[in-house]
Design a protein around this motif. Sequence first.
Motif, PDB file in Angstrom:
ATOM      1  N   ASN C  84       0.817  -1.218   0.000  1.00 14.08           N
ATOM      2  CA  ASN C  84       0.000   0.000   0.000  1.00 14.08           C
ATOM      3  C   ASN C  84       0.848   1.265   0.000  1.00 14.08           C
ATOM      4  O   ASN C  84       1.847   1.340   0.720  1.00 14.08           O
ATOM      5  N   THR C  85       0.436   2.236  -0.777  1.00 14.97           N
ATOM      6  CA  THR C  85       1.055   3.561  -0.716  1.00 14.97           C
ATOM      7  C   THR C  85       0.425   4.336   0.442  1.00 14.97           C
ATOM      8  O   THR C  85      -0.796   4.341   0.583  1.00 14.97           O
ATOM      9  N   THR C  86       1.252   4.956   1.248  1.00 12.09           N
ATOM     10  CA  THR C  86       0.726   5.850   2.289  1.00 12.09           C
ATOM     11  C   THR C  86       1.243   7.249   1.986  1.00 12.09           C
ATOM     12  O   THR C  86       2.354   7.414   1.503  1.00 12.09           O
ATOM     13  N   ILE C  87       0.415   8.214   2.259  1.00 10.09           N
ATOM     14  CA  ILE C  87       0.755   9.603   1.925  1.00 10.09           C
ATOM     15  C   ILE C  87       0.695  10.453   3.186  1.00 10.09           C
ATOM     16  O   ILE C  87      -0.351  10.540   3.829  1.00 10.09           O
ATOM     17  N   ARG C  88       1.837  11.045   3.527  1.00 15.69           N
ATOM     18  CA  ARG C  88       1.888  11.876   4.731  1.00 15.69           C
ATOM     19  C   ARG C  88       1.551  13.313   4.364  1.00 15.69           C
ATOM     20  O   ARG C  88       2.127  13.894   3.450  1.00 15.69           O
ATOM     21  N   ILE C  89       0.595  13.887   5.113  1.00 13.61           N
ATOM     22  CA  ILE C  89       0.231  15.296   4.935  1.00 13.61           C
ATOM     23  C   ILE C  89       0.190  15.906   6.325  1.00 13.61           C
ATOM     24  O   ILE C  89      -0.682  15.548   7.129  1.00 13.61           O
ATOM     25  N   GLY C  90       1.145  16.794   6.615  1.00  8.65           N
ATOM     26  CA  GLY C  90       1.272  17.321   7.973  1.00  8.65           C
ATOM     27  C   GLY C  90       1.519  16.142   8.902  1.00  8.65           C
ATOM     28  O   GLY C  90       2.384  15.290   8.642  1.00  8.65           O
ATOM     29  N   LYS C  91       0.735  16.021   9.936  1.00 14.31           N
ATOM     30  CA  LYS C  91       0.946  14.927  10.880  1.00 14.31           C
ATOM     31  C   LYS C  91       0.073  13.718  10.562  1.00 14.31           C
ATOM     32  O   LYS C  91       0.064  12.737  11.297  1.00 14.31           O
ATOM     33  N   HIS C  92      -0.666  13.779   9.472  1.00 11.24           N
ATOM     34  CA  HIS C  92      -1.590  12.705   9.126  1.00 11.24           C
ATOM     35  C   HIS C  92      -1.043  11.817   8.020  1.00 11.24           C
ATOM     36  O   HIS C  92      -0.314  12.276   7.165  1.00 11.24           O
TER      37      HIS C  92
END
Lengths: 341, 341, 341, 341
Positions: C84-92
């Motif tokens: 799975n690709t995970t995408i970090r945006i800020g702390k999420h």
Amino acid sequence: MDIIVLRPGAAKKDLRYIVKKLEHKGFTANISRGTERTVIGVIGDTSKITEEESNSFGALPGVEKVHRIIKPYRLASRDFKPENTTIRIGKHIIGGKKIHIIAGPCAIENRQRLLKIAQEVKKAGATFVRGGAFKPRTSPYSFQGLREEGLKLLAMVGRKTGMPTVTELMDPRDIEAVLQDSDIIQIGARNMQNFRLLQEVGSYDKPVILKRGLSATIKDLLMAAEYILAQGNSKVILCERGIRTFETATRNTLDLSAVPVLKGLTHLPVIVDPSHGVGQWDLVAPMSKAAIAAGADGLMIEVHTNPEEALSDGEQSLKPEKFKVLMRELKVIAKAIGREI
Amino acid sequence: MDIIVLRPGAAKKDLRYIVKKLEHKGFTANISRGTERTVIGVIGDTSKITEEESNSFGALPGVEKVHRIIKPYRLASRDFKPENTTIRIGKHIIGGKKIHIIAGPCAIENRQRLLKIAQEVKKAGATFVRGGAFKPRTSPYSFQGLREEGLKLLAMVGRKTGMPTVTELMDPRDIEAVLQDSDIIQIGARNMQNFRLLQEVGSYDKPVILKRGLSATIKDLLMAAEYILAQGNSKVILCERGIRTFETATRNTLDLSAVPVLKGLTHLPVIVDPSHGVGQWDLVAPMSKAAIAAGADGLMIEVHTNPEEALSDGEQSLKPEKFKVLMRELKVIAKAIGREI
Amino acid sequence: MDIIVLRPGAAKKDLRYIVKKLEHKGFTANISRGTERTVIGVIGDTSKITEEESNSFGALPGVEKVHRIIKPYRLASRDFKPENTTIRIGKHIIGGKKIHIIAGPCAIENRQRLLKIAQEVKKAGATFVRGGAFKPRTSPYSFQGLREEGLKLLAMVGRKTGMPTVTELMDPRDIEAVLQDSDIIQIGARNMQNFRLLQEVGSYDKPVILKRGLSATIKDLLMAAEYILAQGNSKVILCERGIRTFETATRNTLDLSAVPVLKGLTHLPVIVDPSHGVGQWDLVAPMSKAAIAAGADGLMIEVHTNPEEALSDGEQSLKPEKFKVLMRELKVIAKAIGREI
Amino acid sequence: MDIIVLRPGAAKKDLRYIVKKLEHKGFTANISRGTERTVIGVIGDTSKITEEESNSFGALPGVEKVHRIIKPYRLASRDFKPENTTIRIGKHIIGGKKIHIIAGPCAIENRQRLLKIAQEVKKAGATFVRGGAFKPRTSPYSFQGLREEGLKLLAMVGRKTGMPTVTELMDPRDIEAVLQDSDIIQIGARNMQNFRLLQEVGSYDKPVILKRGLSATIKDLLMAAEYILAQGNSKVILCERGIRTFETATRNTLDLSAVPVLKGLTHLPVIVDPSHGVGQWDLVAPMSKAAIAAGADGLMIEVHTNPEEALSDGEQSLKPEKFKVLMRELKVIAKAIGREI
């Protein structure tokens, strides 16, 4: 010929199992190892594999997809019978050079009105008269047709005008009555996959107009025809009458490309019902012309002397005068493509 | 005129609130209390209510449904302009008695091939030449067009053959280049609701062919035309090119009933693209004839000298010889319906 | 791996021509002669063949059909990247165990209202705030958004509440402004195949929510994602938001089976927009729960303090109180399937 | 309450004729003259007007459109019966707090296999056993079911396991046999508008599962239910099982929004068949969970001990072990939404 595509990384034992299974059924497996996928070609007469057997390979471990190469219908296919099928009804031939126009009211309402409409459409050049005695209505509270009484009226009007008759059969229990009083049995769109009804009409030597279901693909329509043909009745006339799409400006979307597609795939005659296809009388004329230009062998058009009092489908019925004008225009189009009406 | 239907048992205060809100906006409420439902007719110039304002009434307590009576498009409507719009391009008029055939390759590939195709289609009777310089391809790995270089080639071929040219605009940033080298701008099906692009072409005095989106209703298409018209550009030609349905035998389902439906609703010219509509070259001829018979003001047909080497849409392109035969047949059909090609 | 099926009775020279053509392109032809059809398996790295080249074989004499075995998308495929690709945006992190809820008004209307809504949804547990500054409206007469001013308001509200922001980009010419004021760029359903826009967002290192088009197949959606990925931007989040079908009881038909299907085919995160999917606020809650149960990585929900005064999509917006109740229920469902919100 | 919208510029005599016609039928005409259109509200109990009578107004000169305000179904409507209908079968109640799982093979193949499957699904928590004796197959060459012999096997297995049974009825001539050996009659998707069959099952006091047709709108489904209810049988269970759309990644598109929509419009229980809805066993689990979360009163799931040898629909059947795991997960979801399995 079927093609079985394996998932990337399918186990060797999965492949071996499939090959063994195929050989057990009498086929040969032709294995092609590509850079991304391994593919198994099934060699042998795969027409003997049912759709379901073919699909069931999709449930095997390691299988990604099964592609069917051969067509699931046989008797309906041009591969099986390359020349056009023509169907003789009385003195008329459907599927030949002449294009036939079937016209009449949606529902049979009374003797006088039916006779009047039949006489009018005959005068204008229609060769068959249609009228529903058993009516498939979306509401149980709508007029359901005059039933046996309606059949009798239709037969009488047919005799009186010398026109062969067309009426819909909805229930296998009514077949004897319909066989007696009608020259062509119509299977409606909502019953296109009523397989028991198809088998029933397949066991008589009577022409059948098979209407395409609202969500039936062209393949589905041909499979439904196959049900009739497989019982021994080869007199099947296919009828495009509109499919259900997202468009709401018309009652259905008349799929005229189905005409040349069907003409390529099957030897059976193909007619078009523009009245149900579009659902508004003012669109019937342009779509009738377009259907002829697309290669249809006939049209089925709703005509009513008093559309605003019709017990069914008034909004899509032409008045006799409009029908007369249309017939004149259709004759010119037919001539332009080397046919006649 | 809008109709607001209340839920059975809606509270009196809900009704009062709606009436007050309507009056606040300058409308009069006409309340009809039926046995099952209370219905509010909104009296006044409801064309000034946006679709969204109208819909927002659906969010009010007590409201079951809002029926919009007036059409959301105005400038595109025949109510607004009853007579047909005709568009002059060079010496040709689109939307008049003469039916125009726009022909050419899907994509512009090179000078020599484009010129050869243009000469062939002109000889056969086509009046406009088409060719894509910017190509919307579903795959990023497909040929994306020759871009500015392609535009130059098209303009040169247009000059050389004396045919006005048609090419697609995909990006507002390319508009200057396209305006310079093409006589008609095409907005493709996938950009039919690219509203910023529509506004862009709306602000120039240049004919636009607006293709119907794959899932666009006829109303959606007219609203997209309205975007262009509202910017001041009245030279919009609508193009039916097939919608997406469940049928897989054809690339799309060509909705020919859209032709007479559009002709009734709008004054704008309507043409048909049978090549994209069906996606197979052998269906292009019957569907072209049907489109003419249905009342189209023009056709857009893909022609290629070497379809099997085409960089785009080879499977739906006609060879020049087939195109020539088709043109002869189309002329006969056009004559049969009182028009000419 | 491609499969080319010949017509029954295809000439030997047609077969030879195809084989030669394949060999010329560096492939090997594996010929299987069945009892009904001859089939050619194309051996070699057919992923290098574009869709169009593959299709163009369909234009060759003797060819009945071409089956593509390999998937036309590569970077988007799980074959290419199994995890799975995970995408970090800020702390999420989107695409991990935690399910994210993106909430806010359809359109940004003014500072105070946007702030109020953002504060409310944050309190209820939403982690991202959404709001449209550029609005794709079907009518040119509808509110088109506050544009740059709206972007500034959104950025300000994002900072004030500490929530990352999501807004739609409609025109490549606005990208700088959107990049500056938004943490995630949304590509709307109507622009899913605006390929130039896809290429544009593909050339920045910015997360993109790509919404499925109304008539886009799952394959089309993945091809659109491939456009972004192929430019180097791997931060793509897919969003199911309803497809267009014949059903009129809902605005669109929310295709929740797309969630597990996409999860099988691609490594990219998949979220669901139930508000646009069904178009009525009272259906948003059940469909949100269903989406979580089906495996969605997030939801995008329209919330408005005064839906009946909303300038856009009021009828499908939840009030903050309803949203709060829904969030509590969603947390329970998430836990039931081993995830969290 | 019906709304009749006149064309712009409709003649005064057209209006007078319509008003007279309405008064003749016992209604009052409420005329609203807007700036763009004149609209007639029909006051009185318009539920007595059939759909067709209502439509026939559309055929009158001067009429642009007829909007129906009242629902065409009555007995099926929540307006008619606000509280949920619950149906007792043996010791089970469908439509109450408890969610019921109906499981079994697509087709009954033999005694031993059916018994084994029934025992397995019962152990896992299913409360009803299903199995087809009469099978609607798209191909006449596919296995058509064991017919009467299959019914006997099903009844025997029902007795042996203590589970009520469900089987499909395709032909009115088989009803006696089905009534005797099955506790619930299933009407398949392809027969949803086989109105004679609906009337037949409507005349017995036997629970009926009515499956939504592939192209049936929610309104069509409720009208089909109305056919059964109007005959006196109030034990109707509606079943969403996927509709036909352009998407080909799944066999059908499971329309889960139909669950809350139906729950709002009707008092009848609503169940979901995810197996046919998606057509692939690996999608059955996520869609089952989603259906429960969306509010379904039950599920119908295909289970087979040897899917790869199944005579029908093997690719969409779960093995008993997978079914057991799924049942555990479903129980947790049911609890999360305040229900139980």
